[in-house]
Design a protein around this motif. Structure first.
Motif, short mmCIF file in Angstrom:
data_model
loop_
_atom_site.label_atom_id
_atom_site.label_comp_id
_atom_site.label_asym_id
_atom_site.label_seq_id
_atom_site.Cartn_x
_atom_site.Cartn_y
_atom_site.Cartn_z
N ASP A 58 51.97 3.34 -28.56
CA ASP A 58 52.26 2.95 -29.93
C ASP A 58 53.72 2.54 -30.07
O ASP A 58 54.08 1.85 -31.03
N SER A 89 47.79 7.94 -24.26
CA SER A 89 47.63 6.59 -24.81
C SER A 89 48.51 6.35 -26.03
O SER A 89 48.97 5.22 -26.26
N LYS A 90 48.79 7.39 -26.80
CA LYS A 90 49.61 7.23 -28.01
C LYS A 90 51.03 6.80 -27.68
O LYS A 90 51.71 6.19 -28.52
N ASP A 91 51.49 7.06 -26.47
CA ASP A 91 52.83 6.61 -26.08
C ASP A 91 52.97 5.10 -26.21
O ASP A 91 54.07 4.58 -26.43
N GLN A 133 41.23 5.82 -22.09
CA GLN A 133 41.82 5.35 -23.34
C GLN A 133 42.94 4.35 -23.07
O GLN A 133 43.11 3.37 -23.82
N CYS A 134 43.71 4.59 -22.00
CA CYS A 134 44.79 3.65 -21.66
C CYS A 134 44.22 2.32 -21.16
O CYS A 134 44.73 1.25 -21.52
N SER A 142 57.93 12.14 -25.23
CA SER A 142 56.92 12.22 -24.20
C SER A 142 57.49 12.98 -23.02
O SER A 142 58.54 13.62 -23.14
#
Length: 214
Positions: free
Chosen positions: A197, A193-195, A18-19, A139
């Protein structure tokens, strides 16, 4: 056209694919020919490795053979840039100390797990961090053993809520360094991966990849 190789695998909790899917399109937008591999055997292809401008490893833990490691390290020594983040670069191949020597640091703890913390920009003139202010993350706050030869661009300060003996310790979050003729960039952000954002986190990785590139 510049060439980049992104290699993903290892522990799936860090969402390596995802990253890669976040940053591969960015490199293509910058004019790179991007190859994506899910095997470390790609490091054995010495001709391919020598032709690259940038390697982006996204491989947490796992193991690497002596030959695979040699292929990667020799490419960087020869001038191929390397750039990565979080455990995908600094918690890879825990038995391989020469790899860790190249990276310039190794993850050792994230007290409290996923918590709120602040990233402090300490170099406001470097092209990787220019124009960015301090920012917040929710995180893992990476506690790391680091090489004193790193050029540190951003740090974080640990509280004592989880490990009282480290209260007030300042640990690098973003650094750059040399390994032979190659440029090395690392950022400890990016647990999932949301990091990315968080705009500052995404921008730092984007700029770091471009800086490291041959």
């Amino acid at each position: 056209m510049k060439k980049a190789l992104m290699v993903w695998g290892g522990w799936e909790g860090h969402e390596p694919k995802q990253c890669v899917d976040i940053f591969a399109p960015y490199l293509r937008e910058q004019g790179y020919q991007v190859e994506i591999s899910d095997t470390l055997d790609v490091y054995l292809d010495t001709a391919k490795m020598a032709s690259l401008d940038l390697v982006v490893p996204v491989w947490t833990m796992g193991t690497i053979t002596r030959e695979q490691e040699h292929g990667l390290l020799e490419a960087v020594k020869s001038g191929v840039g390397i750039a990565g983040w979080h455990g995908g670069m600094a918690d890879s191949f825990r038995q391989n100390t020469e790899y860790q020597f190249m990276v310039g640091g190794q993850w050792v703890a994230h007290p409290g797990g996923v918590i709120d913390y602040e990233v402090n920009i300490i170099n406001h003139s470097d092209p990787i961090t220019a124009g960015l202010a301090d920012f917040k993350m929710h995180s893992e706050q990476y506690y790391m053993h680091v090489d004193p030869s790193n050029e540190v661009l951003a740090t974080t300060t640990f509280g004592g809520e989880y490990c009282p003996w480290i209260e007030g310790n300042v640990i690098p979050v973003v650094w750059k360094r040399q390994w032979g003729a190659g440029k090395v960039f690392y950022c400890s952000l990016g647990h999932v991966s949301k990091d990315f954002d968080v705009p500052e986190a995404r921008i730092i990785i984007q700029r770091g990849m471009l800086w490291a590139s041959r």
